[in-house]
Design a protein around this motif. Sequence first.
Motif, mmCIF file in Angstrom:
data_model
loop_
_atom_site.group_PDB
_atom_site.id
_atom_site.type_symbol
_atom_site.label_atom_id
_atom_site.label_comp_id
_atom_site.label_asym_id
_atom_site.label_seq_id
_atom_site.Cartn_x
_atom_site.Cartn_y
_atom_site.Cartn_z
ATOM 1 N N ALA A 12 0.851 -1.322 -0.102
ATOM 2 C CA ALA A 12 0.138 0.110 -0.096
ATOM 3 C C ALA A 12 0.696 1.194 -0.181
ATOM 4 C CB ALA A 12 -0.934 -0.094 1.149
ATOM 5 N N LEU A 13 2.079 1.181 0.629
ATOM 6 C CA LEU A 13 2.616 2.523 0.856
ATOM 7 C C LEU A 13 3.905 2.690 -0.316
ATOM 8 C CD1 LEU A 13 3.736 2.220 4.438
ATOM 9 C CD2 LEU A 13 1.862 3.790 3.334
ATOM 10 N N ASN A 14 4.286 3.992 -0.563
ATOM 11 C CA ASN A 14 5.176 4.229 -1.534
ATOM 12 C C ASN A 14 6.821 3.858 -0.970
ATOM 13 O OD1 ASN A 14 7.558 5.967 -2.543
ATOM 14 N ND2 ASN A 14 5.904 7.091 -3.448
ATOM 15 N N LYS A 15 7.380 3.282 -1.519
ATOM 16 C CA LYS A 15 8.752 2.556 -1.098
ATOM 17 C C LYS A 15 9.404 3.742 -0.039
ATOM 18 C CE LYS A 15 9.290 -0.933 -4.418
ATOM 19 N NZ LYS A 15 8.241 -1.902 -3.699
ATOM 20 N N ALA A 16 9.374 5.233 -0.357
ATOM 21 C CA ALA A 16 10.215 5.958 0.201
ATOM 22 C C ALA A 16 9.456 6.143 1.840
ATOM 23 C CB ALA A 16 9.838 7.249 -0.267
ATOM 24 N N TYR A 17 8.067 5.698 1.910
ATOM 25 C CA TYR A 17 7.644 5.789 3.297
ATOM 26 C C TYR A 17 8.166 4.716 4.048
ATOM 27 C CZ TYR A 17 4.670 9.526 2.026
ATOM 28 O OH TYR A 17 4.117 10.700 1.465
ATOM 29 N N LEU A 18 8.340 3.542 3.362
ATOM 30 C CA LEU A 18 8.990 2.570 4.247
ATOM 31 C C LEU A 18 10.364 2.708 4.885
ATOM 32 C CD1 LEU A 18 8.187 -0.189 1.834
ATOM 33 C CD2 LEU A 18 6.921 0.301 3.829
ATOM 34 N N CYS A 19 11.019 3.631 4.527
ATOM 35 C CA CYS A 19 12.551 4.058 5.164
ATOM 36 C C CYS A 19 12.109 4.765 6.321
ATOM 37 C CB CYS A 19 13.171 4.666 4.047
ATOM 38 S SG CYS A 19 13.379 3.723 2.742
#
Length: 83
Positions: A12-19
């Motif tokens: 669901a999340l943009n990969k940038a938010y996973l950081c």
Amino acid sequence: MLQHHTLRPKQALNKAYLCLKTSRTDIELFRKALLTLLKIINLAESEEHAKNHLRGFLKLAFYDKYGVNTKGKTDMVIHQADN
């Protein structure tokens, strides 16, 4: 009728938010707000009815220092405190 599909955060999340790091306190606050939303939302009701519950969820989970309201014909807008 309103349908929903469950997604995992990685889906669901943009990969940038996973950081980004999130505190345990923020996660618990989100969890409590989400559980409250899921208990009170009525899938048989209209979207208009659900908007009020969604507004409360956003205020509890993320935007307690901001205004969450309509603006013109836009249903849900997050305003800075002075707007």
